[in-house]
Design a protein around this motif. Sequence first.
Motif, PDB file in Angstrom:
ATOM      1  N   ARG A   1      68.760  96.188 109.591  1.00 48.52           N
ATOM      2  CA  ARG A   1      69.408  95.542 108.446  1.00 48.52           C
ATOM      3  C   ARG A   1      68.669  94.254 108.070  1.00 48.52           C
ATOM      4  N   PHE A   2      68.158  93.531 109.066  1.00 50.65           N
ATOM      5  CA  PHE A   2      67.386  92.319 108.781  1.00 50.65           C
ATOM      6  C   PHE A   2      66.123  92.657 107.999  1.00 50.65           C
ATOM      7  N   VAL A   3      65.434  93.734 108.390  1.00 50.39           N
ATOM      8  CA  VAL A   3      64.243  94.159 107.644  1.00 50.39           C
ATOM      9  C   VAL A   3      64.614  94.540 106.219  1.00 50.39           C
ATOM     10  N   GLY A   4      65.736  95.243 106.044  1.00 53.05           N
ATOM     11  CA  GLY A   4      66.192  95.598 104.704  1.00 53.05           C
ATOM     12  C   GLY A   4      66.497  94.379 103.863  1.00 53.05           C
ATOM     13  N   MET A   5      67.054  93.337 104.468  1.00 49.69           N
ATOM     14  CA  MET A   5      67.345  92.106 103.735  1.00 49.69           C
ATOM     15  C   MET A   5      66.063  91.390 103.333  1.00 49.69           C
ATOM     16  N   LEU A   6      65.035  91.439 104.178  1.00 44.57           N
ATOM     17  CA  LEU A   6      63.758  90.813 103.841  1.00 44.57           C
ATOM     18  C   LEU A   6      63.077  91.525 102.672  1.00 44.57           C
ATOM     19  N   LEU A   7      63.176  92.839 102.662  1.00 44.43           N
ATOM     20  CA  LEU A   7      62.552  93.598 101.572  1.00 44.43           C
ATOM     21  C   LEU A   7      63.292  93.395 100.258  1.00 44.43           C
ATOM     22  N   GLY A   8      64.607  93.237 100.349  1.00 48.48           N
ATOM     23  CA  GLY A   8      65.422  92.925  99.177  1.00 48.48           C
ATOM     24  C   GLY A   8      65.223  93.880  98.018  1.00 48.48           C
ATOM     25  N   PRO A   9      64.833  93.342  96.841  1.00 50.11           N
ATOM     26  CA  PRO A   9      64.700  94.184  95.645  1.00 50.11           C
ATOM     27  C   PRO A   9      63.460  95.075  95.634  1.00 50.11           C
TER      28      PRO A   9
ATOM     29  N   TYR B   1      69.103 100.955 106.037  1.00 46.92           N
ATOM     30  CA  TYR B   1      68.109 100.326 106.903  1.00 46.92           C
ATOM     31  C   TYR B   1      68.667 100.087 108.307  1.00 46.92           C
ATOM     32  N   ALA B   2      69.950  99.791 108.390  1.00 46.51           N
ATOM     33  CA  ALA B   2      70.570  99.618 109.707  1.00 46.51           C
ATOM     34  C   ALA B   2      70.528 100.923 110.498  1.00 46.51           C
ATOM     35  N   VAL B   3      70.813 102.041 109.824  1.00 49.00           N
ATOM     36  CA  VAL B   3      70.754 103.350 110.493  1.00 49.00           C
ATOM     37  C   VAL B   3      69.329 103.642 110.957  1.00 49.00           C
ATOM     38  N   LEU B   4      68.347 103.392 110.098  1.00 49.23           N
ATOM     39  CA  LEU B   4      66.956 103.656 110.450  1.00 49.23           C
ATOM     40  C   LEU B   4      66.480 102.701 111.543  1.00 49.23           C
TER      41      LEU B   4
END
Length: 742
Positions: free
Chosen positions: A483-491, A500-503
Amino acid sequence: MSDNALLNRDESQDHESLTVPLLYHRRSLNSTSQVAIVGANVCPIESLDYEIAENDFFKQDWRTRGKVKIFQYIFMKWMLCFLIGAIVSLVGFCNNLAVENIAGIKFVVTSNMMLAGRYWMAFLVFSASNLVLTLFAAIITAFIAPAAAGSGIPEVKAYLNGVDAPGIFSLRTLIVKIVGSIAAVSSSLLVGKAGPMVHTGACIAALLGQGGSRKYGLTWKWLRFFKNDRDRRDLVTCGSAAGIAAAFRAPVGGVLFALEEMASWWRSALLWRAFFTTAIVAIILRALIDVCLSGKCGLFGKGGLIMFDAYSANVSYHLADVPAVLILGVIGGILGSFYNFLLDKVLRVYNLINEKHAAYKIILACSISIFTSCLLFGLPWLATCQPCPSDAPEACPTIGRSGNYKKFQCAPGHYNDLASLIFNTNDDAIRNLFSKNTDSEFQHSTMLVFFVTCFLLSILSYGIVAPAGLFVPVIVTGASYGRFVGMLLGPHTNLNHGLYAVLGAAAFLGGSMRMTVSLCVIILELTNNLLLLPLIMLVLFVSKTVADAFNGNIYDLIMKAKGFPYLEAHAEPYMRQLAVADVVSGPLQLFQGIEKVSNIVHILKTTTHHGFPVIDEPPHSESPILYGLILRAHVVALLKKRAFLSNPVRIGVEALRHFSADDFAKKGLGNVDKIEDIELTEEEMEMFLDLHPFTNTSPYTVVETMSLAKALFLFRQVGLRHLLVIPKIANLLATALFKLAY
């Protein structure tokens, strides 16, 4: 175990044992406890006899079985699978029910105190309840069943590979595993219940297979059908599959987990029975969950077991998202291997404390509990309160046990995002991380702090003297990382943060546990979304490949640290350059076909071997020949039965009527007959025993020039404990065997 005529997988303490070249070089003492890994006072382990001893008595006994007996045998196999599935599902449900209610009451009381502004009192209640639960789990584990500590998966995996440690499947271990796991998970320690459920399922299967526990007077004659290691191995495999199915409500994932990670030997009939067992688990759990959905289970979570159906949104992704997923897998593999490295080191450090005295184990567990409580209660105070979103899918802030928007110390209309994750049960934290339409719920700093906290606490919590699993902590840690990586990638990505948390969970699982197919199916069954399949497959493949470059999977590292001999599926390159003749040693211990009782007693008392070659010489044969192999347990049974002869003559087939299959059936766990327990008179010592009817006349035999790699393959694939090695020149066979006897 033997020598120039015998390769033995037995765990003898004799330094001349042939297991030294084939297996790990290990000390004479070994660990049956998760918290006693290096040099503690522990019990020796023993190999298992998976091979069928095809002697005259076995053939005669099999011929006498009619169709009714054969049908009863097959029916009982399926009946035991049904019982295993039913009992494991009930245990899994009660485990979750107890954890949800105990932890739920703790969080409700603490939250009510915080609403009243009594923060110090709330901290004291929270810490004290966690400490009491941890102390209870540690005491019953340390003093009643030390073998119940830890996950239990390494012990079960070693058993299915062919070695047995005393106490790992006892009734005491089963009870402590269930009760201790409930207490440990409820105490807010970052430990899971999946590993203990696997061990619990294996214990239930082993106890049912041996007909109960004779030590505690809980035996049933109608269950005593499988008194051999071969059938028990199949039942334990089904039990381990049922454990994963009950922990995650993932029946197919449970079967694949047993196939990919646990079992060293598999066949189609076992696949059917394992699938049947997990299907029973799924059906019973579904029925019990339906009862709880009506509100009859107290504070039991509405999401069912773990986070089932936590992510069911339609997933749309494009080719541009693949690079981000690949990076997620690479970093997950590196983090997973680093996690394994640190955990291995921490367990070895813990052992320096644990090997001193039981009190030190308990003090260590309590110290970890206090440290964990301080972190879980203190860290949310560092997070800033967030205003409740207007379109929140649930009440905000959340008041009570669980929820996505914990109020904690915030003002009305605000929530503490870190408390929503850290001041919660592991299952609810995963559910919050996996949740959809919550991309703006958590801050970057919150997710980073939660990831580091989970990473460290899961390592520190695992080695304490209490039942503790790794599956759920690794999922929590991986989900926060993803989830942190997903937040960094953002838009810059089309994938939402929940995906992203599942992955991330899949990547961290692959990097730590190194499974692919079973983990993929388990995650799909947890999230209830088949659209995730391509991405999960990709991230698991990448993370496992990267992590394999650094170290082994976590369970293999623990097995190696605990000293369990484990035969890998592949041979080392140097084994191709060695022949079996290069690793055998002497002197050879063997029996004549008709042997004097005093000689038998002397050999049994002066060796620890569990198999002995039997040879015939004139006048019982025209020339010296190798007749076969006889097991120590069968020889001890003959001595106990006092089947002696006054003269050295062979007995006829009619003499077999004085024996029954129960005389040679393997005893229950820890009830093996010993030669020291048999008292013989001087007259009996001068008599003879005819070993021919009880000798396996078709043991696996190889020539001395066979490569060590092929011998390893035979041991692993066929499940051997003994392998006879004979000279290449046939007419020198008897001479070689005979000379090595001196």
